[in-house]
Design an enzyme around this catalytic site. Structure first.
Site, PDB file in Angstrom:
ATOM      1  N   HIS A 130       0.561  -1.212  -0.129  1.00 56.57           N
ATOM      2  CA  HIS A 130       0.059   0.107  -0.091  1.00 56.57           C
ATOM      3  C   HIS A 130       1.016   1.262  -0.073  1.00 56.57           C
ATOM      4  CE1 HIS A 130      -4.013  -1.661   0.751  1.00 56.57           C
ATOM      5  NE2 HIS A 130      -3.281  -2.917   1.051  1.00 56.57           N
ATOM      6  N   ASP A 158       3.601   9.529  -0.516  1.00 58.99           N
ATOM      7  CA  ASP A 158       2.307   8.906  -0.230  1.00 58.99           C
ATOM      8  C   ASP A 158       2.021   7.801  -1.109  1.00 58.99           C
ATOM      9  OD1 ASP A 158       0.169   8.187   1.363  1.00 58.99           O
ATOM     10  OD2 ASP A 158      -0.619  10.386   1.520  1.00 58.99           O
TER      11      ASP A 158
END
Ligand code: G6P
Length: 497
Positions: free
Chosen positions: A191, A400
């Site tokens: 992720h 991110d």
């Protein structure tokens, strides 16, 4: 605990003895294909449930919403930690999904979770390196907990089933599981970003991590760059053969590195946003903030990768330079508490709270703060109401994996208005090209991007938001899960009778 024992050589043979060498490049996938008719077992650091007064209920969050219905239908199972130390809960079931807790002791919570996962891997994978704090003790605990997950999975997974492992806390599980259960089809989704090889090779246990992941048939990454970084590391460190289509070959085994950008449950966000209660709450929020002309919004876990401090500094500078006006422009910053025992998170919180105090002390008026700061976990409905109230959304992380807040903001803006300012270092920047994209390390560029968003003409705002919303509707989290599972299923060779 042993001192960094050798990991097993990845043995990649199916039960019928054939090597698992079928490759399906992600580009050929049919997004409409049913994922798989085999049982699915999910493993993630955390179980997808939270304790409530009446027992357990599914946690909020897109991943859970995407996978829960699938698991219910396939009679699937989720293996994970309850989040509490020394919690040796027995397997239980919530809304038809079987949950198998993996116990993590108080010491392991410190060494495996706070230490190796969140103080060593997290900054390394987010290009947020400070001084090296790699510790053999933490690594031992990481291996021990990964081994515990692998054993649980090996005991639970039905014959020939599909096991889908999630995220950086469990990177050794695939190879450990493969060794015990060669019949399984194993997938992994990272992720967070995978760092460039030059950074990754600092890690003393770099070879073991790559070998661990190469126990998979398919590894999913958020961005093409992450997949390329992983391939480069596998090639440089282990001399693996890599193809541009994502295939990696090592010791007779084959793994595909594919790209599967994660998304949100678009319909759910839109439904909440359209509800009467949300509309009322949105008006109430605006009124409580003093009905300013422009509400700027930040919603982040309180993490030093999210760039909250630089965002606040940019806002302060704009007030100072009178490019923004505290009587017309206010900021709401929601910072969700996270990993509070880790020192770098404590430092970040102290710095953010100092800045909020400084800015409010300087620019607020009685009863009307210019920065409204909430260090709280808000209910999802309240967040959606805030998204709707936000005229300008500031998503400015230094790095991110994806950033789902950016996508949620656009999905919530069913009125077709609102401006997204988005860091080019968020995974979401690949898809959300109609956002005002910015390099958050460049303070002047960040200030200009905020002013551009605040002053943007209605016509341009609506045009951009339409583009963003169309993009988001193209791929929701259910589609993401289905595409990954279809690709994983396709890595298994069909056995001819
Ligand atoms: C990120 C990670 C997840 C993690 C989440 C919350 O999104 O990719 O794996 O679960 O943060 O962090 P926490 O440490 O509370 O689980």
């Amino acid at each position: 605990m042993s001192d960094t024992p050798d990991l097993p050589v990845v043995e990649r043979r199916r039960t019928d003895g054939t090597p698992a060498d079928r490759t399906i490049p992600p580009a050929e996938l049919d997004p409409l294909r049913a994922p798989t008719d085999r049982p699915i077992v999910i493993a993630a650091n955390r179980l997808p449930v939270m304790r409530t007064d009446d027992g357990w209920s599914p946690s909020p969050g897109g991943l859970v919403r995407a996978l829960y219905p699938m698991l219910r239908e396939s009679g699937g199972t989720w293996v994970g930690w309850t989040g509490d130390a020394d919690d040796a809960a027995e397997p239980f079931s919530v809304e038809g999904v079987d949950l198998h807790p993996v116990a993590v002791s108080a010491e392991e919570m410190e060494l495996y979770y706070e230490g190796f996962s969140n103080d060593a891997l997290w900054p390394l994978y987010h290009d947020a390196l400070r001084e090296s704090t790699y510790s053999g003790e933490q690594w031992d605990a990481y291996q021990a907990v990964n081994e515990r997950f692998a054993i649980a999975l090996a005991n639970i997974a039905p014959e020939n089933s599909v096991v889908w492992i999630h995220d950086y806390q469990l990177q050794l599980v695939p190879a450990m599981l493969r060794r015990q259960r060669p019949d399984l089809t194993i997938g992994f989704f990272l992720h967070i970003p995978f760092p460039p090889a030059e950074l990754f090779t600092r890690l003393p246990w770099r070879d073991e991590i790559i070998q661990g992941l190469l126990g998979c048939d398919l590894i999913g990454f958020q961005r093409p760059k992450d997949a390329a970084n992983f391939q480069a590391a596998a090639s440089q460190l282990l001399d693996a053969d890599t193809d541009p289509d994502g295939t990696i070959r090592l010791d007779g085994g084959t793994t595909i590195a594919g790209v599967f950008p994660i998304s949100i449950d678009v319909t759910e966000v839109e439904e909440i946003a359209a509800g009467r209660a949300t509309r009322q709450r949105t008006s109430q929020i605006r009124a409580r903030l003093g009905d300013p002309e422009v509400i700027m919004l930040g919603v982040d876990r309180l993490d030093y990768t999210k760039g909250i401090g630089l965002r606040l500094k940019a806002f302060a500078q704009l007030l100072e330079d009178e490019r923004l006006d505290p009587t017309r422009h206010v900021m709401v910053q929601v910072a969700t508490p996270t990993r509070e025992a880790v020192e770098h998170y404590q430092d970040e919180r102290a710095e953010i709270e100092r800045l909020v105090g400084e800015i409010n002390g300087r620019f607020s008026r009685i009863g009307l703060p210019v920065v409204h700061y909430l260090y709280q976990t808000l209910p999802y409905d309240e967040l959606v109401a805030l998204y709707r109230a936000g005229d300008v959304m500031l998503v400015t992380p230094f790095r991110d994996g994806m950033n789902l807040v950016a996508k949620e903001y656009c999905a919530a803006h069913i009125d077709g208005d609102g401006v997204l300012v988005l860091s080019e270092f968020a995974g979401a920047a690949d898809e959300l090209t109609e956002a005002v994209q910015v390099n958050p390390h460049d303070d002047r560029a960040l200030q200009d991007a905020i002013v551009e968003a605040v002053e943007m003409h209605r016509h341009e705002r609506r045009g951009r938001m339409e583009g963003l919303r169309n993009q988001i509707r193209k791929s929701d989290v259910q589609g993401w899960a289905a595409r990954f599972l279809a690709a994983l299923d396709a890595t298994t060779p069909t056995t001819t009778p």
